[in-house]
Design a protein around this motif. Structure first.
Motif, short mmCIF file in Angstrom:
data_model
loop_
_atom_site.label_atom_id
_atom_site.label_comp_id
_atom_site.label_asym_id
_atom_site.label_seq_id
_atom_site.Cartn_x
_atom_site.Cartn_y
_atom_site.Cartn_z
N THR A 101 0.85 -1.19 0.00
CA THR A 101 0.00 0.00 0.00
C THR A 101 0.89 1.24 0.00
OG1 THR A 101 -1.70 -1.17 1.27
CG2 THR A 101 -1.84 1.23 1.20
N THR A 186 -4.27 6.83 -2.21
CA THR A 186 -3.63 5.58 -1.85
C THR A 186 -3.81 4.58 -2.98
OG1 THR A 186 -4.07 5.96 0.50
CG2 THR A 186 -3.55 3.70 -0.17
N ASN A 188 -2.46 0.49 -4.49
CA ASN A 188 -1.91 -0.81 -4.12
C ASN A 188 -1.08 -1.36 -5.28
OD1 ASN A 188 -4.75 -0.73 -2.53
ND2 ASN A 188 -3.18 -1.78 -1.35
#
Length: 422
Positions: A101, A186, A188
């Motif tokens: 992350t 954010t 991933n």
């Protein structure tokens, strides 16, 4: 430019944490071998602390030439992608299947539109301390990190910028590149292996209360000296005293400032002696009549660097004094008194100089932080240890010079691709 990464689940063979010389070297070696690599860098530019040096070993040349070659390789390599102003906040999974992350802070400047023309900075009324120059000068709230910043794009310091209350930069930008609506996001990234190249930070010299840093303006650190000597530094390469801009005729270097000290850094940072000798040559090149004193515990110049030590020690205007400095006092006219004991003669000395440079040690960036990688372990000094699927490179692993860091980053890349599948 491949920094505009879309949101969502991304995947690559190798994730590199840190975009300094070690991280970039590892990323390029792996990507040029055919693997997909992501580089995550906290700063708004790549290059790390090497970009802040005036010269580096072994050739004693400015680092921009080497960095420019790395940047050119990045530009033409579709297998490598990078994210600046980004930090890894969590890692889960196992070798071959890591789930990472990454938090990306807003730049407030669209890099696909910014041409680095500088018109925005001309109208910006707010200043900030220039962290690239270790606070020795100022930039505007919207700024270009340095002359060879990669990416060569402006960035806004949101801790000082007034944004919509001011917005003069928005009006000045003819390319519509400034966007105050940008938000933190954010993403991933799936990775099969991870290379940790988080680098180092200078030890906090304000903790060395006996040596006067922060109290006496003419006491600076070795990293600050690099910026003073650099042509793109706060004084355009002119080495002068911070208090009054005077050309110093006498300068003292204090070795092991905080290093090899149980109360600070108990280890040797390996390159401080060489760095001080290198910086002594900066002074002697600018001021042929200047006197330089180097106070040391032991001179450490391993291997091929022994010849460099021999050359520097032959300069009659560079005096090596074996003895640990007890304290620094302020004399008249901003001068400084270096109080020490010469352990070869037993003599207690008081040497008056116009400027002092503290050779502060290298502290790993990961020291004292909450690690996002549960599998990553640190030694007692805060340096990272490799584990299956997670490999450490550069000064994140141990103190080293640039050449050694690059060599070890190549080894880390090799280990990383052994886990990854092309």
């Amino acid at each position: 430019m491949r920094e505009n990464i879309p949101s969502g689940q991304l995947s690559g063979n190798i994730l590199v944490i840190g975009g300094g010389i070690a991280g970039l070297s590892a990323a390029l070696e792996a990507s040029e071998a055919g693997y997909d690599v992501y580089v995550v860098e906290r700063n708004p530019y790549l290059g790390g602390r090497v970009a802040q040096l005036y010269k580096y070993f072994p050739k004693l040349c400015p680092p921009y030439c080497g960095l420019e070659i790395l940047f050119r390789r990045i530009r033409t390599n579709p297998k490598i992608k990078f994210l600046t102003m980004s930090e890894v906040v969590d890692v889960s999974g196992s070798p071959g299947n890591f789930d990472v992350t990454v938090r990306i802070k807003p730049r407030y400047v669209d890099i696909s539109k910014c041409t680095a023309c500088g018109e925005c900075a001309k109208v910006c009324p707010v200043e900030r301390d220039n962290d690239f120059n270790y606070g020795m000068d100022k930039t505007k709230a919207i700024y270009l990190p340095h002359d060879l910043a990669f990416p060569m794009k402006y960035v806004i310091d949101d801790s000082v910028c007034k944004k919509d209350e001011c917005a003069k930069c928005v009006s000045a930008c003819k390319y519509d590149a400034i966007d105050f609506s940008m938000e933190e996001k954010t993403i991933n990234i799936k990775a099969e292996s991870i290379i940790v190249a988080t680098g180092w930070k200078p030890y906090d010299a304000t903790k060395l209360t006996n040596l006067g840093f922060g109290k006496y303006p003419n006491v600076i650190t070795n990293v600050m000296m690099e910026r003073l000597a650099s042509y793109n530094g706060p004084t355009k390469g002119k080495i002068v005293r911070p208090s009054d801009g005077k050309e110093p005729n006498t300068i003292a270097f204090v070795q092991c400032a905080g290093s090899r000290d149980e109360n600070h850094l108990p280890y040797c940072s390996a390159i401080c002696c060489l760095a001080s000798m290198k910086q002594a040559t900066y002074i002697r090149e600018q001021y042929p009549d200047a006197k330089v004193y180097i106070f040391y515990i032991d001179i450490r110049a391993p291997g091929r660097f022994e010849d460099f030590y021999a050359t520097v020690s032959e300069d009659e205007n560079i005096v090596f004094v074996k003895g640990k400095v007890a304290k620094i006092e302020e004399g008249e006219n901003g001068n400084l008194i270096v109080v020490a004991e010469n352990t070869l003669t037993g003599e207690k000395t008081r040497t008056e100089v116009e400027m002092v440079v503290l050779a502060t040690g290298m502290q790993p960036e990961l020291s004292g932080v909450n690690l996002p990688i549960k599998e990553l372990k640190l030694d007692s000094y805060g340096f990272a240890l490799s584990s299956p699927g997670i490999y450490v490179a550069g000064v994140a692993k141990k103190p080293s010079d640039v050449a050694t860091a690059v060599e070890e980053s190549t080894a880390a890349a090799l280990k990383g691709i052994q886990i990854a599948k092309r």
